[in-house]
Write a protein that holds these residues in place. Structure first.
Motif, PDB file in Angstrom:
ATOM      1  N   PHE A 172       0.834  -1.216   0.000  1.00 58.57           N
ATOM      2  CA  PHE A 172       0.000   0.000   0.000  1.00 58.57           C
ATOM      3  C   PHE A 172       0.866   1.262   0.000  1.00 58.57           C
ATOM      4  O   PHE A 172       0.612   2.205  -0.754  1.00 58.57           O
ATOM      5  N   LYS A 173       1.934   1.253   0.814  1.00 59.75           N
ATOM      6  CA  LYS A 173       2.810   2.434   0.921  1.00 59.75           C
ATOM      7  C   LYS A 173       3.544   2.717  -0.379  1.00 59.75           C
ATOM      8  O   LYS A 173       3.998   3.836  -0.604  1.00 59.75           O
ATOM      9  N   ARG A 174       3.703   1.706  -1.206  1.00 64.13           N
ATOM     10  CA  ARG A 174       4.470   1.873  -2.443  1.00 64.13           C
ATOM     11  C   ARG A 174       3.609   2.051  -3.691  1.00 64.13           C
ATOM     12  O   ARG A 174       4.125   2.096  -4.808  1.00 64.13           O
ATOM     13  N   LEU A 175       2.308   2.166  -3.505  1.00 63.67           N
ATOM     14  CA  LEU A 175       1.438   2.362  -4.669  1.00 63.67           C
ATOM     15  C   LEU A 175       1.576   3.787  -5.188  1.00 63.67           C
ATOM     16  O   LEU A 175       1.711   4.720  -4.391  1.00 63.67           O
ATOM     17  N   PRO A 176       1.535   3.968  -6.516  1.00 64.61           N
ATOM     18  CA  PRO A 176       1.523   5.344  -7.020  1.00 64.61           C
ATOM     19  C   PRO A 176       0.238   6.027  -6.556  1.00 64.61           C
ATOM     20  O   PRO A 176      -0.768   5.355  -6.284  1.00 64.61           O
ATOM     21  N   GLY A 177       0.269   7.363  -6.452  1.00 60.96           N
ATOM     22  CA  GLY A 177      -0.861   8.122  -5.908  1.00 60.96           C
ATOM     23  C   GLY A 177      -2.203   7.689  -6.459  1.00 60.96           C
ATOM     24  O   GLY A 177      -3.146   7.432  -5.704  1.00 60.96           O
ATOM     25  N   ALA A 178      -2.286   7.541  -7.764  1.00 62.71           N
ATOM     26  CA  ALA A 178      -3.574   7.247  -8.390  1.00 62.71           C
ATOM     27  C   ALA A 178      -4.111   5.872  -8.010  1.00 62.71           C
ATOM     28  O   ALA A 178      -5.304   5.605  -8.152  1.00 62.71           O
ATOM     29  N   ALA A 179      -3.247   4.982  -7.526  1.00 55.18           N
ATOM     30  CA  ALA A 179      -3.707   3.636  -7.158  1.00 55.18           C
ATOM     31  C   ALA A 179      -3.882   3.490  -5.656  1.00 55.18           C
ATOM     32  O   ALA A 179      -4.225   2.419  -5.172  1.00 55.18           O
ATOM     33  N   SER A 180      -3.675   4.572  -4.903  1.00 54.89           N
ATOM     34  CA  SER A 180      -3.709   4.420  -3.451  1.00 54.89           C
ATOM     35  C   SER A 180      -5.097   4.662  -2.870  1.00 54.89           C
ATOM     36  O   SER A 180      -5.299   4.514  -1.682  1.00 54.89           O
ATOM     37  N   GLY A 181      -6.036   5.050  -3.738  1.00 54.87           N
ATOM     38  CA  GLY A 181      -7.383   5.291  -3.249  1.00 54.87           C
ATOM     39  C   GLY A 181      -7.514   6.642  -2.563  1.00 54.87           C
ATOM     40  O   GLY A 181      -8.566   6.980  -2.053  1.00 54.87           O
ATOM     41  N   LEU A 182      -6.440   7.418  -2.565  1.00 55.43           N
ATOM     42  CA  LEU A 182      -6.471   8.694  -1.846  1.00 55.43           C
ATOM     43  C   LEU A 182      -6.833   9.856  -2.770  1.00 55.43           C
ATOM     44  O   LEU A 182      -6.904  10.985  -2.352  1.00 55.43           O
ATOM     45  N   HIS A 183      -7.021   9.566  -4.056  1.00 58.63           N
ATOM     46  CA  HIS A 183      -7.320  10.649  -5.002  1.00 58.63           C
ATOM     47  C   HIS A 183      -8.811  10.701  -5.317  1.00 58.63           C
ATOM     48  O   HIS A 183      -9.487   9.709  -5.156  1.00 58.63           O
TER      49      HIS A 183
END
Ligand SMILES: Nc1ncnc2c1ncn2[C@@H]1O[C@H](COP(=O)(O)OP(=O)(O)O)[C@@H](O)[C@H]1O
Ligand SMILES: O=C(O)C1=C[C@@H](OP(=O)(O)O)[C@@H](O)[C@H](O)C1
Ligand SMILES: [Mg+2]
Length: 183
Positions: A172-183
């Motif tokens: 999870f910590k290494r996911l690119p921004g768009a794949a982290s669910g935070l966008h």
């Protein structure tokens, strides 16, 4: 962007997918389950029996599922261990450019790796995993596929190195921004 879990049978793709779903709030779609869904709920071993054990046809059916699921966005794709392969004319396994190019277009590919001998022993006890070949051992097949997983991967991690929750958090910590669910 999607998160795509690849790796050998029994390495923990399905388990890690479920924990990543909690962390990202992305839903999980399993290519094997979707294949069953498209065949009136038949489990994978029964689908294989229905096509007379023709793995080349199985890879075509898998490709059709991948083509659909790869068009989605914001999902975790839990793949079958053979998603990285297609068969050549002699029946040998080769890198599946057609499946991986679709998955990579909008997907971050996470490769779980593990010791083939241990994984082969783990799946040998599971009736839901049809034998992949009469001629070659599961372990030999896993070893041969390893470079194909590495070729496809954006991130590779030893699935046995950590507890399942730790592993999912490490990914999870290494996911690119768009794949982290935070966008
Ligand atoms: N890190 C782990 N440690 C111990 N057992 C595990 C681990 N990851 C998975 N397992 C077990 O191994 C089996 C296969 O896991 P699964 O997630 O179905 O793998 P895959 O989807 O890659 O084939 C399951 O019985 C699961 O409980
Ligand atoms: O390695 C393979 O070729 C396969 C792995 C299976 O999925 P799992 O990796 O979840 O066992 C399933 O797609 C099918 O039996 C073929
Ligand atoms: Mg699985």
């Amino acid at each position: 962007m999607n998160i795509v879990l690849i790796g050998p049978r029994g390495v923990g793709k399905s388990g890690a997918s479920r924990i990543l779903a909690r962390l990202t709030r992305f839903p999980v779609l399993s290519t094997d389950l979707l294949l069953s869904y498209e065949h009136d709920g038949l489990p994978i071993p029964a689908i294989l029996r229905a096509i007379d054990g023709d793995w080349s046809r199985f890879r075509d059916l898998e490709y059709a599922v991948v083509a659909k699921v790869a068009r989605l966005d914001g999902v975790i794709i839990d793949t079958g261990g053979g998603v990285v392969v297609d068969l050549d004319d002699a029946g040998g396994e080769i890198y599946s450019e057609r499946k991986l190019s679709l998955l990579k277009r909008n997907g971050f590919i996470v490769h779980l790796t593990g010791d083939p001998a241990r994984l082969a022993a783990r799946v040998a006890r599971d009736p839901n995993r049809p034998a992949l070949s009469a001629a070659h051992s599961e372990e030999a097949i896993m070893r041969r596929r390893e470079p194909l997983y590495r070729r496809a991967a954006d991130l590779t991690v030893d699935g046995a190195r950590m507890r399942r929750e730790e592993l999912a958090e490490w990914i999870f910590k290494r996911l690119p921004g768009a794949a982290s669910g935070l966008h």
